[in-house]
Design an enzyme around this catalytic site. Sequence first.
Site, mmCIF file in Angstrom:
data_model
loop_
_atom_site.group_PDB
_atom_site.id
_atom_site.type_symbol
_atom_site.label_atom_id
_atom_site.label_comp_id
_atom_site.label_asym_id
_atom_site.label_seq_id
_atom_site.Cartn_x
_atom_site.Cartn_y
_atom_site.Cartn_z
ATOM 1 N N ASP A 181 -4.982 -48.411 9.513
ATOM 2 C CA ASP A 181 -5.603 -47.160 9.934
ATOM 3 C C ASP A 181 -7.043 -47.433 10.374
ATOM 4 O OD1 ASP A 181 -6.091 -47.849 7.301
ATOM 5 O OD2 ASP A 181 -5.401 -45.961 6.473
ATOM 6 N N GLU A 216 -6.809 -40.036 7.699
ATOM 7 C CA GLU A 216 -7.479 -39.164 6.739
ATOM 8 C C GLU A 216 -7.156 -37.690 6.966
ATOM 9 O OE1 GLU A 216 -8.824 -40.169 4.180
ATOM 10 O OE2 GLU A 216 -9.463 -42.224 4.540
#
Length: 384
Positions: A75, A134
């Site tokens: 990520d 997130e």
Amino acid sequence: MAVLTEDELIKIRRHLHEIPELALQEKETHAYLLEVIQNFKQDYLTIKTPESLPTALLVLVKGKDPKRTIGYRTDIDALPVTEKTGLPFSSKTPGIMHACGHDIHMSVAIGLLSYFSEQQPKDNLLFFFQPAEESESGGKQAYEKGIFQGKFKPDEFYGLHDNPALPAGSIGCRMGTLFAGTTEINIDLFGKGGHAAFPQNANDTVVAAASLIMQIQTIVSRSIDPIQSGVITLGKVEAGTIRNVIAGHTRIEGTLRGLTQEMILKIDQRLRDLCEGIARSYNMQVKLDLNQGGYWPVENDPKLTQNFISYMKENKDVNYIETEPKMTGEDFGFLLAKFPGTMFWLGVGDPDSELHSATLNPDEKSIQRGVDAIKGFLISRMEK
């Protein structure tokens, strides 16, 4: 170009740390990653930026005798946190920080990609640099937008998350669920406002909300197997404008966590049942909104995870640690529901800080150690 050294990976990590960006805004991060990767040997690489998800990056490494495509995900987004580490390479963007260690994640992936760009793997390798972990469910978006098609479709997927509580460079994992799934809970109760002295002419949503909140607390204690784990937290309640007016609207906001998708769906249904009961009991409208997005439980594939754990346990150069499940969320869970695979921890040795902390300062020695451990596992996996 030779395989990146540890010092070069640390330099890359520090630059990434300086340029954090929020979900789906990772343009500078994407550009920098692309610049680094384009400097690698390109003989085996195919690089793709999906039009439908323009801050994502896919890099396919062609295997010399492939029987599968192994996916590796990292990520790339950051958090709206003001950094307080005092590091010379602190975030240059006010109010945004890599407070979850995604700069470490990216650096490990870059290290792996650097190696396999020079040493052609046996199987195909697909590196997925994913935006919006997130928030905004980047993994789910990627899947639903069809970016894993054709030669970019993995047969299995792996990914790590840094863990400040574990020693730098250690590998943590477990069979079953690593991270819980998470769902946002929003409940609106609509009644009728009125004067505090004449409750018979109003319909008080505060009273109804109080009853609902207490009933919700029984879901985990009375509807979930005690041996399993789930949690519901109602962290915000808003109602009324002044003490002597009965509130005609109350809003409750919270979150639920569960270790399996089956458990989450069961909790969802109990919430619906209770809201319907309150609506009937208090003769008012109760609107329940449940938003899980891509934050499904990270349920590791049994066969692949046993293979991963066995390799890490048997490798004398790896400090392997069996870990417990965590109630924090991770959107890699959605991808593991679509592709078999394993998520694991990389220890970063910062026990005085926590993930999402403004003082998170991972030990950079974890980067090369992580690269070495995962590289060895991937090579071993290709021989099976």
